[in-house]
Design a protein around this motif. Structure first.
Motif, PDB file in Angstrom:
ATOM      1  N   PHE A 381      18.860 -57.221   7.202  1.00  0.00           N
ATOM      2  CA  PHE A 381      18.582 -56.934   5.792  1.00  0.00           C
ATOM      3  C   PHE A 381      19.739 -56.150   5.173  1.00  0.00           C
ATOM      4  O   PHE A 381      20.198 -56.471   4.065  1.00  0.00           O
ATOM      5  CB  PHE A 381      17.265 -56.172   5.686  1.00  0.00           C
ATOM      6  CG  PHE A 381      16.813 -55.923   4.271  1.00  0.00           C
ATOM      7  CD1 PHE A 381      16.768 -56.939   3.334  1.00  0.00           C
ATOM      8  CD2 PHE A 381      16.413 -54.645   3.880  1.00  0.00           C
ATOM      9  CE1 PHE A 381      16.338 -56.706   2.033  1.00  0.00           C
ATOM     10  CE2 PHE A 381      15.977 -54.398   2.586  1.00  0.00           C
ATOM     11  CZ  PHE A 381      15.943 -55.436   1.657  1.00  0.00           C
ATOM     12  N   ALA A 382      20.214 -55.132   5.854  1.00  0.00           N
ATOM     13  CA  ALA A 382      21.307 -54.319   5.321  1.00  0.00           C
ATOM     14  C   ALA A 382      22.574 -55.158   5.157  1.00  0.00           C
ATOM     15  O   ALA A 382      23.323 -55.000   4.177  1.00  0.00           O
ATOM     16  CB  ALA A 382      21.577 -53.133   6.241  1.00  0.00           C
ATOM     17  N   LYS A 383      22.818 -56.073   6.097  1.00  0.00           N
ATOM     18  CA  LYS A 383      23.986 -56.947   5.986  1.00  0.00           C
ATOM     19  C   LYS A 383      23.859 -57.882   4.795  1.00  0.00           C
ATOM     20  O   LYS A 383      24.833 -58.116   4.060  1.00  0.00           O
ATOM     21  CB  LYS A 383      24.140 -57.753   7.277  1.00  0.00           C
ATOM     22  CG  LYS A 383      25.360 -58.667   7.286  1.00  0.00           C
ATOM     23  CD  LYS A 383      25.451 -59.442   8.597  1.00  0.00           C
ATOM     24  CE  LYS A 383      26.671 -60.379   8.579  1.00  0.00           C
ATOM     25  NZ  LYS A 383      26.754 -61.181   9.824  1.00  0.00           N
ATOM     26  N   THR A 384      22.638 -58.432   4.587  1.00  0.00           N
ATOM     27  CA  THR A 384      22.400 -59.295   3.427  1.00  0.00           C
ATOM     28  C   THR A 384      22.707 -58.559   2.134  1.00  0.00           C
ATOM     29  O   THR A 384      23.388 -59.099   1.239  1.00  0.00           O
ATOM     30  CB  THR A 384      20.940 -59.776   3.425  1.00  0.00           C
ATOM     31  OG1 THR A 384      20.706 -60.604   4.569  1.00  0.00           O
ATOM     32  CG2 THR A 384      20.625 -60.572   2.165  1.00  0.00           C
ATOM     33  N   ILE A 385      22.214 -57.331   2.011  1.00  0.00           N
ATOM     34  CA  ILE A 385      22.436 -56.546   0.804  1.00  0.00           C
ATOM     35  C   ILE A 385      23.922 -56.242   0.632  1.00  0.00           C
ATOM     36  O   ILE A 385      24.483 -56.398  -0.463  1.00  0.00           O
ATOM     37  CB  ILE A 385      21.638 -55.225   0.871  1.00  0.00           C
ATOM     38  CG1 ILE A 385      20.132 -55.509   0.940  1.00  0.00           C
ATOM     39  CG2 ILE A 385      21.975 -54.339  -0.326  1.00  0.00           C
ATOM     40  CD1 ILE A 385      19.535 -56.068  -0.311  1.00  0.00           C
ATOM     41  N   ALA A 386      24.582 -55.812   1.702  1.00  0.00           N
ATOM     42  CA  ALA A 386      25.990 -55.423   1.619  1.00  0.00           C
ATOM     43  C   ALA A 386      26.871 -56.607   1.206  1.00  0.00           C
ATOM     44  O   ALA A 386      27.758 -56.477   0.343  1.00  0.00           O
ATOM     45  CB  ALA A 386      26.466 -54.856   2.961  1.00  0.00           C
ATOM     46  N   GLU A 387      26.654 -57.767   1.808  1.00  0.00           N
ATOM     47  CA  GLU A 387      27.456 -58.948   1.465  1.00  0.00           C
ATOM     48  C   GLU A 387      27.190 -59.387   0.026  1.00  0.00           C
ATOM     49  O   GLU A 387      28.125 -59.796  -0.684  1.00  0.00           O
ATOM     50  CB  GLU A 387      27.151 -60.079   2.438  1.00  0.00           C
ATOM     51  CG  GLU A 387      27.659 -59.814   3.854  1.00  0.00           C
ATOM     52  CD  GLU A 387      27.321 -60.939   4.811  1.00  0.00           C
ATOM     53  OE1 GLU A 387      26.494 -61.815   4.442  1.00  0.00           O
ATOM     54  OE2 GLU A 387      27.881 -60.959   5.935  1.00  0.00           O
ATOM     55  N   PHE A 388      25.952 -59.305  -0.392  1.00  0.00           N
ATOM     56  CA  PHE A 388      25.614 -59.669  -1.774  1.00  0.00           C
ATOM     57  C   PHE A 388      26.321 -58.730  -2.743  1.00  0.00           C
ATOM     58  O   PHE A 388      26.978 -59.175  -3.696  1.00  0.00           O
ATOM     59  CB  PHE A 388      24.094 -59.611  -1.961  1.00  0.00           C
ATOM     60  CG  PHE A 388      23.642 -59.876  -3.366  1.00  0.00           C
ATOM     61  CD1 PHE A 388      23.541 -61.168  -3.853  1.00  0.00           C
ATOM     62  CD2 PHE A 388      23.319 -58.824  -4.216  1.00  0.00           C
ATOM     63  CE1 PHE A 388      23.135 -61.419  -5.150  1.00  0.00           C
ATOM     64  CE2 PHE A 388      22.908 -59.061  -5.522  1.00  0.00           C
ATOM     65  CZ  PHE A 388      22.812 -60.363  -5.990  1.00  0.00           C
ATOM     66  N   ASN A 389      26.185 -57.433  -2.525  1.00  0.00           N
ATOM     67  CA  ASN A 389      26.792 -56.459  -3.435  1.00  0.00           C
ATOM     68  C   ASN A 389      28.302 -56.640  -3.533  1.00  0.00           C
ATOM     69  O   ASN A 389      28.887 -56.554  -4.623  1.00  0.00           O
ATOM     70  CB  ASN A 389      26.485 -55.032  -2.967  1.00  0.00           C
ATOM     71  CG  ASN A 389      25.018 -54.655  -3.152  1.00  0.00           C
ATOM     72  OD1 ASN A 389      24.259 -55.350  -3.824  1.00  0.00           O
ATOM     73  ND2 ASN A 389      24.621 -53.550  -2.536  1.00  0.00           N
ATOM     74  N   ALA A 390      28.947 -56.898  -2.403  1.00  0.00           N
ATOM     75  CA  ALA A 390      30.411 -57.002  -2.375  1.00  0.00           C
ATOM     76  C   ALA A 390      30.928 -58.252  -3.072  1.00  0.00           C
ATOM     77  O   ALA A 390      32.097 -58.310  -3.462  1.00  0.00           O
ATOM     78  CB  ALA A 390      30.901 -56.977  -0.927  1.00  0.00           C
ATOM     79  N   SER A 391      30.072 -59.249  -3.233  1.00  0.00           N
ATOM     80  CA  SER A 391      30.533 -60.542  -3.768  1.00  0.00           C
ATOM     81  C   SER A 391      30.351 -60.689  -5.265  1.00  0.00           C
ATOM     82  O   SER A 391      30.702 -61.717  -5.838  1.00  0.00           O
ATOM     83  CB  SER A 391      29.787 -61.668  -3.062  1.00  0.00           C
ATOM     84  OG  SER A 391      28.434 -61.723  -3.513  1.00  0.00           O
ATOM     85  N   ILE A 392      29.810 -59.688  -5.931  1.00  0.00           N
ATOM     86  CA  ILE A 392      29.463 -59.807  -7.350  1.00  0.00           C
ATOM     87  C   ILE A 392      30.708 -59.697  -8.229  1.00  0.00           C
ATOM     88  O   ILE A 392      31.560 -58.814  -8.031  1.00  0.00           O
ATOM     89  CB  ILE A 392      28.445 -58.728  -7.744  1.00  0.00           C
ATOM     90  CG1 ILE A 392      27.122 -58.955  -7.006  1.00  0.00           C
ATOM     91  CG2 ILE A 392      28.194 -58.723  -9.256  1.00  0.00           C
ATOM     92  CD1 ILE A 392      26.108 -57.846  -7.190  1.00  0.00           C
ATOM     93  N   ASP A 393      30.802 -60.563  -9.206  1.00  0.00           N
ATOM     94  CA  ASP A 393      31.875 -60.491 -10.202  1.00  0.00           C
ATOM     95  C   ASP A 393      31.482 -59.456 -11.249  1.00  0.00           C
ATOM     96  O   ASP A 393      30.800 -59.763 -12.225  1.00  0.00           O
ATOM     97  CB  ASP A 393      32.081 -61.858 -10.842  1.00  0.00           C
ATOM     98  CG  ASP A 393      33.225 -61.871 -11.856  1.00  0.00           C
ATOM     99  OD1 ASP A 393      33.791 -60.786 -12.133  1.00  0.00           O
ATOM    100  OD2 ASP A 393      33.534 -62.951 -12.377  1.00  0.00           O
ATOM    101  N   ARG A 394      31.943 -58.229 -11.069  1.00  0.00           N
ATOM    102  CA  ARG A 394      31.514 -57.132 -11.939  1.00  0.00           C
ATOM    103  C   ARG A 394      32.323 -57.054 -13.223  1.00  0.00           C
ATOM    104  O   ARG A 394      32.090 -56.172 -14.055  1.00  0.00           O
ATOM    105  CB  ARG A 394      31.583 -55.806 -11.182  1.00  0.00           C
ATOM    106  CG  ARG A 394      30.745 -55.814  -9.906  1.00  0.00           C
ATOM    107  CD  ARG A 394      30.500 -54.445  -9.356  1.00  0.00           C
ATOM    108  NE  ARG A 394      29.876 -54.513  -8.036  1.00  0.00           N
ATOM    109  CZ  ARG A 394      29.196 -53.512  -7.478  1.00  0.00           C
ATOM    110  NH1 ARG A 394      29.042 -52.363  -8.131  1.00  0.00           N
ATOM    111  NH2 ARG A 394      28.669 -53.643  -6.282  1.00  0.00           N
ATOM    112  N   SER A 395      33.245 -57.981 -13.412  1.00  0.00           N
ATOM    113  CA  SER A 395      34.003 -58.005 -14.676  1.00  0.00           C
ATOM    114  C   SER A 395      33.166 -58.556 -15.821  1.00  0.00           C
ATOM    115  O   SER A 395      33.526 -58.390 -16.988  1.00  0.00           O
ATOM    116  CB  SER A 395      35.265 -58.858 -14.507  1.00  0.00           C
ATOM    117  OG  SER A 395      34.937 -60.234 -14.317  1.00  0.00           O
ATOM    118  N   ILE A 396      32.059 -59.214 -15.477  1.00  0.00           N
ATOM    119  CA  ILE A 396      31.166 -59.793 -16.491  1.00  0.00           C
ATOM    120  C   ILE A 396      29.992 -58.852 -16.696  1.00  0.00           C
ATOM    121  O   ILE A 396      29.387 -58.363 -15.744  1.00  0.00           O
ATOM    122  CB  ILE A 396      30.675 -61.180 -16.053  1.00  0.00           C
ATOM    123  CG1 ILE A 396      31.861 -62.133 -15.867  1.00  0.00           C
ATOM    124  CG2 ILE A 396      29.673 -61.749 -17.060  1.00  0.00           C
ATOM    125  CD1 ILE A 396      31.481 -63.482 -15.292  1.00  0.00           C
TER     126      ILE A 396
END
Length: 496
Positions: A381-396
């Motif tokens: 679960f923690a890995k799922t969350i971490a990978e998701f958070n790291a992949s977000i395009d936060r420029s939008i």
């Protein structure tokens, strides 16, 4: 009129309507408008009546040119002056049906639905039904205090499904429709190849017949029958939770098939949603009705009980994905999943669905503790969350009123509205598959005349509502079910 014989009671009217939901009542109104006498047979008793319509939020998808075009249909509201309702054309409506069904929708039924949707609602309004703009479900309040509606679905019944059935019932009684509760239809009466009535049994053990010039079938699908779900939808569907009426067991469909009616539409798929998995009494709950759905999932992430994501939560607006994601949850281990949000996202969730007392939810200050309370593996679960958070395009910038393209570049991707799950406390809402209605029905033309497999019309038999097959397959645009029930119920009643 009714008489009694040695074989039971005989009811007589020009038109026999089978089913007391939105479609059946609409057919009854249209028949009465033409001066036809109507007996409406409802399988449930008076306190459990209303079919699936009672359990809905009342959302009804219609084509329109914006708020000015529909202001006379909906209840007055002081928020209207600060509200933007984008136009939703008949072309957009038709395109949405093609998109969500993969082009498997019947083009003629679609044409009639989109062209007559607004006029039919206006007609029902004139008869005494009440409608409103659905602020709490279909609009976001902007920072300046104004409101923007989204997703093509803007209008709903005042009082939701309960208000819809109360209005229909009141109007029908005022019109002189004879409503018989506790009358379950078991077979059709055919004489000289013409349907002339139905045989019924009552909830107190009596039997009888209802005879007339026309029978209108509006008794829903087979979603309340675990056996038929397993037969047509596939293995495992017996485990789905029934969102709506427990009385839609497919008996009326089987009665029509028994006299040679053809099947219409897709008998292998259905409308199914993310549904509260653990709340007590989470089937056919007439108090909570539609509020056991969990439909703010596009804002967060959804994981299975192994701690892994399995679908694109932001593939499209909720209105275009929610009716197919129930089956995705059903296919997960133990048919359960969890919608996960953090403290930043939690205030954005639908109040009527996520703030009710007694709903099932897990809350924890850390991701690891949340995993423990969910019963999923901490590390996964923690890995799922971490990978998701790291992949977000936060420029939008996040904007839930549009498909904002704020993507999480993981597998599966999240195509829009990706926000990091990083601020405690954290929340997980357990969900399972809640089945609404089945998409397979009877073959009929645009007037509702039931046909055999070779296309021959069966005299005396009409169909509308969820029993009419052909409009939906695999998925459907939110609110188009009630709209179709109204449009084709009116059409059937207009020729009955």
């Amino acid at each position: 009129m009714s008489t009694s014989t040695s074989t039971g009671q005989i009811l007589r009217a020009d038109v026999i309507v089978v089913g007391g939901g939105n479609a059946g009542f609409t057919a009854a109104h249209a028949a009465r408008e033409r001066g036809r006498s109507v007996v409406l047979l409802e399988k449930a008793n008076e306190h459990e009546a209303g079919g699936n319509s009672y359990y809905t939020a009342g959302a009804t998808r219609i084509a329109h040119a914006g708020l000015a075009d529909i202001a006379d249909i909906v209840d007055a509201d002081e928020r209207h002056a600060a509200t933007e309702v984008p136009p939703y054309s008949a072309e957009d409506y038709a395109a949405d049906l093609v998109k969500v069904t993969g082009g498997r929708n019947d083009p003629e039924l679609t044409r009639v639905l989109v062209q007559e949707s607004q006029n039919t609602l206006r007609w029902l309004k004139q008869r005494g039904l009440k409608y409103r703009l659905m602020y709490e479900r279909q609009a976001y309040e902007r920072p300046d205090g104004s409101y923007l509606f989204w997703g093509g679905l803007h209008v709903g019944n005042t009082g939701g499904g309960e208000g819809l059935i109360a209005d229909h019932t009141r109007v029908a009684l005022e019109e002189g429709v004879e409503i018989r509760y506790g009358h379950g239809v078991e077979s059709l009466i055919v004489e000289s190849d013409v349907v002339v009535g139905v045989r019924f049994s009552t909830d107190d053990g009596q039997t009888g017949e209802a005879r007339g010039e026309t029978v209108v079938l509006a008794a829903g699908g087979f979603e309340s029958s675990p056996e038929l779900r397993e037969k047509y939808l596939g293995t495992g569907w017996g485990n789905a939770k029934v969102r709506g009426t427990p009385f839609n067991t497919g008996l009326a469909l089987e009665a029509a098939l028994a006299i040679g009616a053809g099947k219409g539409g897709d008998w292998n798929t259905c409308h199914s949603v993310a549904w509260d998995a653990l709340t007590e009494n989470n089937e056919s709950n007439r108090e909570l009705t539609n509020r056991l759905t969990r439909q703010s999932y596009p804002l967060g992430i959804v994981v299975n009980n192994r701690g892994s994501r399995f679908l694109d939560e932001g593939a499209d607006f909720r209105n275009y994905t929610y009716a197919k994601y129930g089956r995705e949850i059903l296919a997960q281990p133990d048919s359960i999943a969890y919608q996960v949000f953090d403290a930043e996202l939690r205030p954005l969730l639908r109040t009527e669905e996520y703030d009710m007392p007694g709903i099932s939810v897990f809350e924890a200050p850390t991701i690891e503790e949340l995993a423990d309370r969910m019963g999923v593996d901490r590390e996964t679960f923690a890995k799922t969350i971490a990978e998701f958070n790291a992949s977000i395009d936060r420029s939008i910038t996040l904007d839930p009123t549009i498909k904002d393209g704020r993507k999480a570049d993981v597998q599966p991707p999240k195509s829009n509205w990706a926000s990091p799950i990083e601020t405690g406390p954290f929340y997980a809402y357990p969900v399972t598959c809640g089945i609404t209605f089945t998409f397979g029905g009877l073959s009929a033309d645009t007037e509702g005349r039931v046909r055999t497999e070779d296309g021959t019309v069966i005299p005396g038999l009409l169909v509308c509502g969820e029993m009419l097959g052909g409009l939906f397959s695999g998925n459907y645009p939110g609110g188009s079910g009630l709209a179709a029930g109204s449009v084709f119920g009116r059409r059937a009643g207009s020729i009955a």
